[in-house]
Scaffold this motif. Structure first.
Motif, short mmCIF file in Angstrom:
data_model
loop_
_atom_site.label_atom_id
_atom_site.label_comp_id
_atom_site.label_asym_id
_atom_site.label_seq_id
_atom_site.Cartn_x
_atom_site.Cartn_y
_atom_site.Cartn_z
N ILE A 109 0.86 -1.18 0.00
CA ILE A 109 0.00 0.00 0.00
C ILE A 109 0.90 1.24 0.00
N TYR A 110 0.39 2.30 -0.60
CA TYR A 110 1.14 3.53 -0.73
C TYR A 110 0.33 4.68 -0.16
N HIS A 111 1.02 5.61 0.47
CA HIS A 111 0.37 6.84 0.89
C HIS A 111 1.37 7.99 0.81
N HIS A 112 0.83 9.17 0.71
CA HIS A 112 1.65 10.36 0.54
C HIS A 112 2.46 10.63 1.79
N ALA A 113 3.71 10.99 1.62
CA ALA A 113 4.61 11.21 2.75
C ALA A 113 4.17 12.37 3.63
N GLU A 114 3.43 13.33 3.07
CA GLU A 114 2.98 14.47 3.86
C GLU A 114 2.01 14.06 4.96
N GLU A 115 1.42 12.86 4.84
CA GLU A 115 0.53 12.37 5.89
C GLU A 115 1.32 12.02 7.15
N GLY A 116 2.62 11.89 7.02
CA GLY A 116 3.47 11.55 8.15
C GLY A 116 3.47 10.06 8.42
N HIS A 117 4.30 9.70 9.38
CA HIS A 117 4.40 8.29 9.76
C HIS A 117 3.25 7.95 10.68
N HIS A 118 2.67 6.83 10.45
CA HIS A 118 1.68 6.28 11.35
C HIS A 118 1.68 4.77 11.12
N HIS A 119 0.98 4.07 11.93
CA HIS A 119 1.00 2.62 11.88
C HIS A 119 -0.42 2.08 11.73
N HIS A 120 -0.52 0.83 11.32
CA HIS A 120 -1.82 0.21 11.09
C HIS A 120 -1.94 -1.07 11.89
N LEU A 121 -3.08 -1.23 12.50
CA LEU A 121 -3.46 -2.48 13.15
C LEU A 121 -4.55 -3.08 12.28
N VAL A 122 -4.31 -4.25 11.71
CA VAL A 122 -5.24 -4.84 10.77
C VAL A 122 -5.77 -6.15 11.35
N CYS A 123 -7.09 -6.24 11.45
CA CYS A 123 -7.71 -7.45 11.98
C CYS A 123 -7.59 -8.57 10.94
N SER A 124 -7.02 -9.67 11.37
CA SER A 124 -6.81 -10.79 10.44
C SER A 124 -8.11 -11.55 10.16
N ARG A 125 -9.15 -11.28 10.94
CA ARG A 125 -10.43 -11.95 10.71
C ARG A 125 -11.37 -11.12 9.84
N CYS A 126 -11.62 -9.86 10.21
CA CYS A 126 -12.60 -9.05 9.47
C CYS A 126 -11.96 -8.02 8.54
N GLY A 127 -10.65 -7.81 8.67
CA GLY A 127 -9.96 -6.86 7.80
C GLY A 127 -10.00 -5.42 8.26
N LYS A 128 -10.61 -5.16 9.41
CA LYS A 128 -10.68 -3.79 9.93
C LYS A 128 -9.27 -3.21 10.04
N ASN A 129 -9.13 -1.95 9.64
CA ASN A 129 -7.84 -1.28 9.64
C ASN A 129 -7.92 -0.09 10.59
N ILE A 130 -7.10 -0.12 11.63
CA ILE A 130 -7.07 0.94 12.62
C ILE A 130 -5.73 1.66 12.49
N GLU A 131 -5.77 2.98 12.25
CA GLU A 131 -4.54 3.76 12.19
C GLU A 131 -4.17 4.19 13.61
N ASN B 201 8.99 3.15 10.41
CA ASN B 201 8.25 3.94 9.42
C ASN B 201 7.09 3.13 8.91
N HIS B 202 5.92 3.49 9.33
CA HIS B 202 4.70 2.94 8.77
C HIS B 202 4.62 1.43 8.89
N LEU B 203 4.45 0.94 10.10
CA LEU B 203 4.31 -0.49 10.34
C LEU B 203 2.87 -0.94 10.17
N VAL B 204 2.72 -2.18 9.72
CA VAL B 204 1.41 -2.81 9.61
C VAL B 204 1.46 -4.08 10.46
N MET B 205 0.60 -4.13 11.48
CA MET B 205 0.57 -5.28 12.38
C MET B 205 -0.78 -5.96 12.30
#
Length: 138
Positions: A76-98, A122-126
């Motif tokens: 996945i790609y996002h603009h660098a101006e959004e800054g660093h943030h991380h994602h928690l992704v539910c492996s069951r329902c796919g919900k994505n929490i920043e 930098n921008h982890l996805v867990m």
């Protein structure tokens, strides 16, 4: 658009294809997969080959214009101006929490103090289970 300015400062050409790719990333509020960017670009300029889009995404990442993260089996790609943030992704329902960048500040400090190691968070996805899916499994 800072991407355009960055490319010019680095002496890189702003081709119509690159402009479309940059526009796709700037015009959306969500992170995009390469496939979504390809679809966006090819809807407007069908002759652009997907290899051109992948190369441009690599160039934009190298120039610091976009961040790339692995999410499951795709990037996945996002603009660098959004800054660093991380994602928690539910492996069951796919919900994505920043979640905020500072979530790992204490871990970064601890690693630096104990091991002299500077980690790049930098921008982890867990992946894991969201609260709703955890409550359904109990």
């Amino acid at each position: 658009m800072s991407c355009i300015k960055t490319l010019k400062q680095k002496g890189l050409k702003l081709t119509p294809q690159r402009k479309l790719i940059i526009d796709a990333i700037h015009e959306t509020e969500v992170h995009l997969t390469a496939e979504e960017i390809i679809a966006h670009v090819q809807a407007r300029m069908p002759q652009v080959h997907k290899s051109t889009i992948y190369r441009t995404l690599e160039l934009l990442e190298g120039a610091g214009c976009v961040f790339k993260s692995e999410l499951g089996d795709h990037s996945i790609y996002h603009h660098a101006e959004e800054g660093h943030h991380h994602h928690l992704v539910c492996s069951r329902c796919g919900k994505n929490i920043e979640c905020d960048e500072d979530l790992f500040t204490s871990v970064e400090e601890s690693l630096a103090e104990k091991y002299g190691f500077r980690v790049d968070f930098n921008h982890l996805v867990m992946s894991g289970l969201c609260e709703e899916c955890r409550s359904k499994s109990n």
